[in-house]
Write an enzyme that holds these catalytic residues in place. Structure first.
Site: not given
Ligand SMILES: NC(=O)C1=CN([C@@H]2O[C@H](COP(=O)(O)OP(=O)(O)OC[C@H]3O[C@@H](n4cnc5c(N)ncnc54)[C@H](OP(=O)(O)O)[C@@H]3O)[C@@H](O)[C@H]2O)C=CC1
Ligand SMILES: O=C(O)C1=N[C@H](C(=O)O)C[C@H](O)C1
Length: 246
Positions: A131, A135
């Protein structure tokens, strides 16, 4: 029109999800909530999607369950104890389905499905996830879920543990162990989200690899989940396999 709220709306995935919902004819973005915002805006929504952080997702999800909202959870970090907690909240709250999706990518879901199918046929199996370096967690939720599915399939088939004669190792050299499956995590600039499942037998290796090249690739699965979550037959569903007919 399904009214949708996005949690983590300013993040990498949340911002992409806001754009995707706004472009869909049958979905309406009614709340975009991020760190520091009150969750109250989400009461205007029928379904909420969470892309925040493993450290805060449980509080968000509990709030959604207690307010009777359907929740689609993309955030990683779900183990059996967390799933039990969600079930217990649901027992004391009316309405609201929860769909926890370790990965919304269609190819990633197929990778997990094929890995589960292949796992009993090979003596050895290990998972390597790769990744972007921003992450938050390791191993990835996808790798964790893949290892769980592999372990389940091997246990059902009565397959022995993967052979491993290591007697001396530096800490972490063999990755982490999820249900007896070794999982290795790479963090590298230039990557988005990638995984290999390596299956080894007698004189052959079968590799299943999936690559997410950008975050738009997750959006068809996110939109499908938001459309379907309200009609799911169980109050708690893990993975979008059943939504794809797998
Ligand atoms: N299921 C799937 O297909 C996928 C899952 N993911 C997962 O999604 C999650 C987020 O990933 P990603 O978008 O890259 O992360 P980011 O850090 O880019 O985004 C997370 C966001 O959530 C905000 N945040 C933190 N705490 C809170 C809260 N209590 N309430 C509301 N918002 C909050 C953060 O703010 P701040 O930065 O100010 O803390 C930030 O803007 C991870 O767990 C990742 O593994 C990612 C890609 C695909
Ligand atoms: O954080 C990410 O980027 C992603 N998170 C998810 C995971 O933890 O599996 C899904 C994907 O791999 C991207």
């Amino acid at each position: 029109m399904i009214k949708v709220g996005v949690l983590g709306a300013r993040g990498r995935m949340g911002s992409e999800a806001c754009r995707a919902v706004e472009s869909a004819d049958d979905l309406e973005l009614v709340a975009a909530v991020d760190q520091g915002d009150t969750l109250d805006a989400l009461t205007a929504a029928e379904a909420v999607v969470d892309f925040t952080h493993p450290g805060v997702v449980m509080d968000n999800l509990r709030w959604c369950v207690e307010h009777g909202l359907h929740a689609v959870v993309g955030t990683s970090g779900f183990d059996p104890a967390r799933l039990d907690a969600v079930r217990s909240w649901q027992e004391s709250s009316p309405g609201g389905n929860v769909l926890i999706a370790p990965n919304f990518g269609i190819g990633a879901v197929l990778m997990m499905h094929f890995a589960r199918k292949a796992a009993p046929f090979f003596e050895s199996v290990e998972v390597v996830e790769l990744h972007h370096p921003n992450k938050a967690d390791a191993p990835s939720g996808t790798a964790y879920r893949t290892a769980e599915l592999i372990a389940e399939a091997r246990a059902e088939a009565g397959v022995a543990a993967s052979p491993d004669a290591t007697t001396s190792e530096l800490d972490g050299a063999r990755g982490t162990d999820v249900g007896g499956v070794h999982v290795h995590s790479v963090r590298l600039s230039g990557l988005v989200a990638h995984q290999e499942v390596l299956l080894g037998g007698h004189g052959e290796v079968f590799t299943i690899r999936h690559d997410s090249m950008n975050r738009e690739s997750f959006m068809p699965g996110v939109l499908l989940s938001l459309r379907e979550v309200g009609g799911l037959p169980s109050r708690l569903t893990v993975g979008i396999e059943s939504l794809l007919g797998l």
